[in-house]
Design a protein around this motif. Structure first.
Motif, PDB file in Angstrom:
ATOM      1  N   UNK A   1       0.950  -1.161   0.083  1.00  0.00           N
ATOM      2  CA  UNK A   1       0.064  -0.127  -0.008  1.00  0.00           C
ATOM      3  C   UNK A   1       0.848   1.230   0.012  1.00  0.00           C
ATOM      4  N   UNK A   2       2.030   1.070   0.805  1.00  0.00           N
ATOM      5  CA  UNK A   2       2.927   2.534   0.836  1.00  0.00           C
ATOM      6  C   UNK A   2       3.427   2.529  -0.710  1.00  0.00           C
ATOM      7  N   UNK A   3       3.815   1.474  -1.262  1.00  0.00           N
ATOM      8  CA  UNK A   3       4.354   1.783  -2.645  1.00  0.00           C
ATOM      9  C   UNK A   3       3.280   2.121  -3.448  1.00  0.00           C
TER      10      UNK A   3
ATOM     11  N   UNK B   1       3.145   5.968  -3.098  1.00  0.00           N
ATOM     12  CA  UNK B   1       4.235   6.614  -3.871  1.00  0.00           C
ATOM     13  C   UNK B   1       3.962   6.841  -5.330  1.00  0.00           C
ATOM     14  N   UNK B   2       3.441   5.707  -5.884  1.00  0.00           N
ATOM     15  CA  UNK B   2       2.878   5.691  -7.024  1.00  0.00           C
ATOM     16  C   UNK B   2       1.888   6.807  -7.353  1.00  0.00           C
ATOM     17  N   UNK B   3       0.892   7.006  -6.733  1.00  0.00           N
ATOM     18  CA  UNK B   3      -0.240   8.014  -6.747  1.00  0.00           C
ATOM     19  C   UNK B   3       0.427   9.202  -6.837  1.00  0.00           C
ATOM     20  N   UNK B   4       1.482   9.727  -5.937  1.00  0.00           N
ATOM     21  CA  UNK B   4       2.219  10.995  -5.825  1.00  0.00           C
ATOM     22  C   UNK B   4       2.885  11.094  -6.976  1.00  0.00           C
ATOM     23  N   UNK B   5       3.347  10.285  -7.410  1.00  0.00           N
ATOM     24  CA  UNK B   5       4.505  10.182  -8.673  1.00  0.00           C
ATOM     25  C   UNK B   5       3.355  10.846  -9.931  1.00  0.00           C
TER      26      UNK B   5
ATOM     27  N   UNK C   1       6.243  15.228  -3.219  1.00  0.00           N
ATOM     28  CA  UNK C   1       6.154  16.124  -4.204  1.00  0.00           C
ATOM     29  C   UNK C   1       7.343  16.100  -5.116  1.00  0.00           C
ATOM     30  N   UNK C   2       8.581  15.679  -4.489  1.00  0.00           N
ATOM     31  CA  UNK C   2       9.920  15.705  -5.555  1.00  0.00           C
ATOM     32  C   UNK C   2       9.464  14.275  -6.352  1.00  0.00           C
ATOM     33  N   UNK C   3       8.675  13.339  -5.960  1.00  0.00           N
ATOM     34  CA  UNK C   3       8.404  12.181  -6.839  1.00  0.00           C
ATOM     35  C   UNK C   3       7.282  12.403  -7.788  1.00  0.00           C
ATOM     36  N   UNK C   4       7.019  13.690  -7.950  1.00  0.00           N
ATOM     37  CA  UNK C   4       6.078  14.358  -9.019  1.00  0.00           C
ATOM     38  C   UNK C   4       6.508  14.087 -10.522  1.00  0.00           C
ATOM     39  N   UNK C   5       5.349  14.571 -11.220  1.00  0.00           N
ATOM     40  CA  UNK C   5       5.523  14.172 -12.686  1.00  0.00           C
ATOM     41  C   UNK C   5       6.806  15.003 -13.239  1.00  0.00           C
ATOM     42  N   UNK C   6       7.084  15.983 -12.563  1.00  0.00           N
ATOM     43  CA  UNK C   6       8.342  16.769 -13.273  1.00  0.00           C
ATOM     44  C   UNK C   6       9.341  15.927 -13.139  1.00  0.00           C
ATOM     45  N   UNK C   7       9.541  14.825 -12.334  1.00  0.00           N
ATOM     46  CA  UNK C   7      10.647  13.897 -12.328  1.00  0.00           C
ATOM     47  C   UNK C   7      10.661  12.900 -13.254  1.00  0.00           C
ATOM     48  N   UNK C   8       9.545  12.962 -14.287  1.00  0.00           N
ATOM     49  CA  UNK C   8       9.261  11.528 -14.765  1.00  0.00           C
ATOM     50  C   UNK C   8      10.324  11.599 -15.801  1.00  0.00           C
TER      51      UNK C   8
END
Length: 225
Positions: free
Chosen positions: A69-71, A74-78, A120-127
């Motif tokens: 669930x934690x993973x 993380x994907x949701x925020x990514x 927030x660092x794992x956001x889409x701008x880090x894609x």
């Protein structure tokens, strides 16, 4: 008398007036409280040295979220860095059959090291795909020396440093107290960066923005165009 929430400051003031010799009836009339409340506050103060009871040390068993669930969180925020905790709570309930309160969810994320700042660092701008696409575009569709580019950046907590960095170093910088909003960023770009830029393809002629929210406003876009 209707129950109401009375601040600790008011309780302390009432007890001080009592200690200074004020009549209890006058104190109760002034603060609109009962004498029973006054006696209760004094008893609490005599026992604990403060006018409010200390928090109970008894706590229920903390609700833990599994690794899967934690993973997923993380994907949701990514894919969506703007997700709120209540939305994440609903996601866990629907997709992982986990019913958890907002405070417990926040505590679990904190214990797992998934702070909001990190998420927030794992956001889409880090894609990675987008970064690769951008890099490929620069390498294959741009002809120049690299001296054309200027990259604004923002760093800071109590004070914020915003600067414009070229391949040869800083061309502008500003320090502001607190965080930088879109208006402050607009002023920095239009007042300190744009005047030092040149027509393309001269040096300092291309302004590069990332996905930070304050970088993309209609007002700034219109000004730059």
């Amino acid at each position: 008398m209707v129950n109401r929430r009375i601040s600790p400051d008011l309780k302390e003031c009432a007890l001080r007036m009592w200690n200074l010799g004020w009549d209890r009836a006058d104190i109760c009339y002034t603060f609109r409280v009962s004498q029973a409340s006054l006696y209760r506050w004094k008893a609490i103060f005599d026992e604990f040295g403060q006018v409010t009871n200390p928090p109970s040390g008894l706590r229920g068993r903390p609700r833990m979220i599994g690794l899967a669930a934690l993973t997923a969180c993380k994907e949701v925020y990514r894919h969506n860095s703007d997700t709120y905790l209540d939305e994440l709570q609903w996601f866990l309930a629907v997709h992982h059959d986990i019913v958890i309160s907002i405070p417990a969810l926040h505590e679990n994320l904190q214990k797992a090291g998934l702070t909001r700042k990190l998420l927030r660092k794992i956001a889409i701008e880090r894609d990675y795909a987008l970064r690769q696409s951008y890099s490929t575009t620069i390498k294959t569709q741009f002809s120049g020396t690299g001296r054309e580019f200027i990259t604004p950046f923002v760093r800071g907590t109590r004070y914020t440093l915003v600067g414009a960095l070229s391949s040869t170093g800083f061309i502008a910088a500003r320090v502001v107290e607190g965080s930088l909003d879109s208006e402050g960023f607009f002023d920095f770009i239009t007042e300190e960066v744009v005047p030092k830029m040149n027509p393309y393809p001269d040096d300092h002629s291309v302004l590069i923005m990332d996905n930070c929210r304050i970088h993309h406003t209609d007002t700034l876009l219109d000004a730059l165009n």
